[in-house]
Design an enzyme around this catalytic site. Structure first.
Site, PDB file in Angstrom:
ATOM      1  N   ASP A 280      -9.559  10.512   9.970  1.00  0.00           N
ATOM      2  CA  ASP A 280      -9.532  10.028   8.584  1.00  0.00           C
ATOM      3  C   ASP A 280     -10.079   8.604   8.521  1.00  0.00           C
ATOM      4  O   ASP A 280      -9.440   7.697   7.976  1.00  0.00           O
ATOM      5  CB  ASP A 280      -8.117  10.086   8.016  1.00  0.00           C
ATOM      6  CG  ASP A 280      -8.100   9.990   6.488  1.00  0.00           C
ATOM      7  OD1 ASP A 280      -9.174  10.185   5.879  1.00  0.00           O
ATOM      8  OD2 ASP A 280      -7.032   9.728   5.915  1.00  0.00           O
TER       9      ASP A 280
ATOM     10  N   GLY B 161       0.826  -1.199   0.000  1.00  0.00           N
ATOM     11  CA  GLY B 161       0.000   0.000   0.000  1.00  0.00           C
ATOM     12  C   GLY B 161       0.857   1.244   0.000  1.00  0.00           C
ATOM     13  O   GLY B 161       2.069   1.210   0.241  1.00  0.00           O
TER      14      GLY B 161
END
Length: 979
Positions: free
Chosen positions: A397, A268
């Site tokens: 987030d 990622g």
């Protein structure tokens, strides 16, 4: 014993490896697990769970969240405590002591040595950033070797409150810290691997002191010994980089990552850096897999301090099942770009989640996620976010890419279970006491100049500006609650509740209008929330989304209020007993390709001897696929080297044929085979649909699942209804509500292969000689790309010239019998009511036996016929199954054998029920209309009643006749529809 002088610092039970620390030579020993060492490791884990505070220091605790524990649904820690982490503790499950909030002041005296190193000489003033950064550097970069040496000596001599010697004798000094009263801590599903909080610091210290990481194995022991200090020397180029950089060389730990870790793949990337999957190695011995995040910092010290915020937040958090566990961090040179220079990077070592993230899973499922999975995910997120808020941290987030999916082995249920983990704390912020207790004038002096997070998941108050163009609100816990509501809406409907957001699963969607989206979110109101009609979701789920997405922050609930509701308590209790499990698929494009398979389930199966100890050929053979058009659908026959996409192999056996206790007719028992087993895979080519598949060997007890379709017709009908699939429900009772889970797990359902062919269920059996040449077709997903779908059995349908609904094919066992009995019982009651209604026009009268008893008997005869027919069918079916098993072949239900007997029985039942219904109607017509009422009705007073008006003799019987005619029509419809 010799092991008495060593300190156990790491134990991975899955890999059967242990790491011991020798305080005399400051070296590390890697040894195989023994029963004694394994028992000591369990004691250390137990001691660590008791003594470790499950929330940070009281000064970081959010004042808006109550610290008193909430008892959820009366769940106790003794009822399936280790099965699911949603059990909330009101009493310590180990020492049986009640929580005492007054003892929270003693937490600082019982924190781990790692936190002592990190927070040494720290100040209580949260606004003093320089002091905090210096304290972090003291712990992470080891710029103060004396402090580290003293702390290590304390660990060796027993000064650490959270250590125990190898014999299990406690060396804890002082009073044991009480079990933390946080309602968001959840006990682990299974016994986690023990890793001392000092392990990576000791490893780093030994690395700096000159440990040589070479292969020195002796008697299954791997010992790291002191060597010359040649490893600490750095090349001249790196020395020049160190001198020119803003960081001193003492802050850098050169060669630490390369020495003790082996990087596998990139899993990622984000705005701060990239994440890689790595394996921890000492002397070539694999000690487990971790995720390491590399954040380039270069010479920008303010940027380093900002990145250290994530480290500071992670290090204050202790082990939690729904939070990515922080391990270690250090500074080292790395080359982020392929053709760029090496720059100082911050390495953050974390726990590895082995099944991708929620974004990829939602992109695969879209709006087909079952509600049981949604509620389980929601409860996991509530516990994770609640633990962050209780620890004084707001994430800021919350979005699907930051929610990771992890599978772990549950020793209680002896299977793998799935749970969510919150990651990526790069944008998090702390909620300190100064921020909450500061006067409004002080808060107004701190102005917010921008937004942090993803626009689609930001709360409306964060985008609202005042008259002077400044933002009105600051971040708090209610912002995470809003993001949780948006995430819950997306899991339920596969989209976002905004008009200009576009497709959330497309990176650059042309329908996404960012300026209009910002205005839409800023002007969001409660009445603008609209739920799509498809898919249909429960009212409880819609109500929860509505409560979370309140436009005003003070109207949104806190996590503690959500978890204390009766509905969530019942859901928590349900998923504690029945945790969900998602099939391990290849949706994560960064899936681990290492030959080492160290998942918990594989290790447990390997110990049981049910699978092979090596499966390296599986991943190597997956690279031999010659065409990208080959689909991911697989079938299991015999071993082969042409493995396609390394997907799960599925097989269907007839070993348990005819042993169904629920009287299912010829139910085909589906089984699941581990993907580790070597299986032959049939290649499906979506471009050439005229290829022929080899005939099925009649001597084998396997059916090759093949997807069939008509070349002239693109319609494919699949039975996705779990309620109509008894064979699936019998094999997997824990996932009865999970339709897509069963589709991916390998259960056989059924297929229609022609425009005029009838549907046959998974319980049907196909004759091996009925079809030799079959066409194949790949089922593609909604996006048009070939996805991982299930291969379905090919069944040749009869040429009846009549297309029936796929779910209505045959009468099946107990369920059909129960429906018949219920229908005819209601019909009998309705018939009795008609008889009494016939005689209601005359006072003191009731139906005569000549009217009531024959009609009641005719109404109950079909029940006896159905039961008798089912019993005979089951007996014939069992006999036929015995013949099938003896011959090793499978017969089609619509062909010879048991199928013909069942069809004949159904036709006979239909004829008998039709004849009985017509006879009952004619008998009622004769008695109630053609004969005088004195025959059909009898007076209770034995006095001849006065004749009623002619209307009661004509009109009322006609109405009663019409009711009986309606009953006849309903009965006939039921007979022909059901049979």
């Amino acid at each position: 014993m010799e092991e008495d002088k060593y300190q156990l610092v790491l134990h991975n039970d899955d890999l059967e490896r242990m790491v011991l620390y020798d305080p005399n030579s400051k070296s590390l020993l890697v040894r195989n697990s023994t029963d004694m060492l394994r028992q000591k490791s369990k004691q250390l884990v137990l001691q660590q769970q008791i003594e470790s505070p499950y929330s940070p220091m009281p000064s970081l605790r959010s004042p808006s969240i109550p610290t008193t524990p909430t008892l959820v649904g009366g769940l106790s820690s003794q009822s399936h405590n280790n099965n699911h982490p949603s059990t909330l503790h009101i009493m310590c499950p180990y020492c049986k002591r009640s929580y005492n909030n007054n003892n929270n002041n003693n937490i600082n005296n019982n924190i781990s040595t790692n936190n002592n190193n990190i927070n040494n000489n720290s100040s209580n003033n949260l606004n003093n950033l320089n002091n905090n950064i210096n304290n972090i550097n003291n712990g992470i970069f080891n710029n103060n070797n004396n402090n580290n040496s003293n702390s290590n000596n304390n660990n060796i001599s027993g000064g650490n409150n959270n250590t125990m010697d190898i014999n299990g004798n406690s060396i804890v000094s002082g009073v044991i810290a009480p079990f933390n009263p946080s309602p968001y801590y959840r006990s682990p599903i299974s016994e986690p691997p023990f890793i001392s909080r000092d392990y990576f610091l000791l490893l780093q210290d030994s690395s700096k002191s000159g440990v040589n990481n070479n292969n020195n194995n002796n008697n299954n022991d791997s010992t790291t010994t002191n060597n010359n200090n040649n490893n600490n020397t750095t090349p001249p180029q790196q020395q020049q980089q160190q001198n020119s950089s803003g960081l001193n060389s003492e802050f850098l730990n050169i060669g630490y990552y390369k020495k003790f870790f082996k990087e596998d793949i990139k899993i990622g990337s984000g705005g701060f850096g990239s994440v890689y999957l790595c394996r921890h190695l000492i002397n070539g011995v694999d000690l487990g897999e971790f995720a390491v995040k590399k954040v380039p910092v270069g010479e920008n010290l303010p940027w380093l301090f900002r990145v250290l915020r994530e480290v500071k937040a992670l290090e204050t958090l202790t082990k939690h099942r729904n939070i990515i566990n922080y391990k270690h961090s250090w500074l080292e040179y790395d080359q982020p770009a392929d053709f760029g220079p090496k720059v100082p990077c911050l390495y953050i070592l974390m726990e590895y989640a082995n099944n991708g993230n929620l974004q990829d899973y939602m992109a695969e499922k879209r709006d087909l996620i079952p509600e049981n999975e949604i509620w389980s995910f929601f409860i996991d997120l509530c516990h994770g976010i609640g633990y962050l808020h209780h620890s004084g941290i707001i994430h800021r987030d919350i979005k699907p890419p930051n929610i990771l999916i992890h599978q772990s082995y549950d020793s209680i249920t002896d299977r793998e279970v799935t749970h969510l983990m919150i990651s990526d704390f790069g944008t998090c912020d702390t909620i300190g006491p100064l921020e909450s207790l500061a006067p409004p004038l002080y808060k107004n002096n701190i102005k917010r100049t921008g937004n942090t997070g993803t626009i689609e998941y930001l709360a409306p108050e964060l985008l609202q500006k005042g008259v002077n163009g400044e933002y009105n609100s600051d971040y708090d816990e209610k912002c995470d609650i809003w993001s949780l509501g948006i995430l819950l809406y997306q899991m339920a409907y596969g989209t976002l509740p905004y008009r200009y957001s576009g497709d959330p699963f497309i990176d650059e969607d042309p329908n996404r209008n960012l300026p209009s989206l910002i205005d839409e979110i800023a002007g969001f109101s409660n009445n603008r929330l609209i739920f799509p009609q498809i898919p249909q979701r429960s009212r409880d789920l819609k109500d929860m989304i509505t409560i979370l997405l309140r436009a005003k922050p003070h109207e949104r609930p806190t996590i503690s209020q959500i978890l204390s509701t009766h509905f969530i308590q019942s859901k928590t209790k349900h998923y504690t007993i029945n945790p969900i499990h998602l099939p391990f698929t290849k949706r994560n494009k960064f899936k681990n390709t290492s030959v080492h398979n160290t998942t918990a389930s594989t290790i447990k199966l390997r110990r049981k001897g049910s699978i092979s100890t090596t499966n390296s050929t599986t991943s190597s053979s997956s690279s031999t696929a010659t065409s990208s058009s080959l689909s991911s659908t697989t079938i299991a026959t015999t071993s082969s080297s042409n493995a396609i996409n390394n997907t799960t192999a599925t097989t269907t056996t007839n070993s348990n044929l005819g042993n169904n206790n629920n009287n299912n007719t010829n139910a085909l028992i589906s089984s699941r085979i581990s993907p580790i087993r070597k299986t032959q895979l049939v290649e499906e080519n979506s471009e050439d649909s005229s290829n022929e598949i080899a005939n099925i060997n009649p001597n084998r007890s396997l059916i090759q699942p093949i997807v069939l379709s008509d070349t002239d017709n693109d319609d494919i009908i699949i039975d996705d209804d779990d309620d109509d699939d008894d064979s699936t429900n019998n094999n997997d009772t824990n996932n009865t509500d999970n339709t897509d889970d069963e589709m991916n797990s390998g259960d056989v359902v059924g297929i229609v292969n022609n425009k005029k062919s009838s549907y046959s269920r998974s319980s049907s059996i196909r004759s091996p000689s009925s079809s030799n040449k079959l066409r194949q077709r790949t089922i593609s997903n909604s996006g048009g790309n070939n996805g991982i779908r299930k291969a379905l059995p090919s069944l040749e349908a009869p040429r009846s010239g009549r297309f029936k609904r796929a779910a209505i094919v045959i009468q099946r066992g107990v369920r059909s019998s129960a429906v018949y009995q219920a229908f005819y019982m209601l019909q009998a009651l309705f018939q009795v009511w008609l008889c009494f209604d016939q005689c209601s026009t005359c006072p003191n009268t009731f139906p005569s036996p000549i009217l009531l008893y024959p009609l009641l008997l005719l109404s109950l005869i079909p029940i006896l016929v159905v039961n008798n027919n089912n019993n005979s069918n089951n007996m014939n079916n069992n006999n036929n199954n015995n013949n099938i098993n003896s011959n090793g072949q499978l017969a089609h239900l619509n062909g010879s054998g048991g199928g013909g007997i069942i069809n004949n029985g159904n036709r006979d039942t239909k004829k008998i029920n039709t004849i009985i219904s017509i006879i009952r109607f004619i008998y009622y017509f004769v008695i109630s209309v053609l004969l005088p009422k004195e025959i059909s009705c009898k007076s209770t007073s034995h006095i001849i009643p006065i004749l009623p008006p002619i209307a009661d003799y004509v009109v009322f019987p006609l109405l009663s006749l019409f009711k009986n005619l309606t009953l006849l029509i309903i009965n006939l419809i039921f007979i022909f529809y059901r049979d």
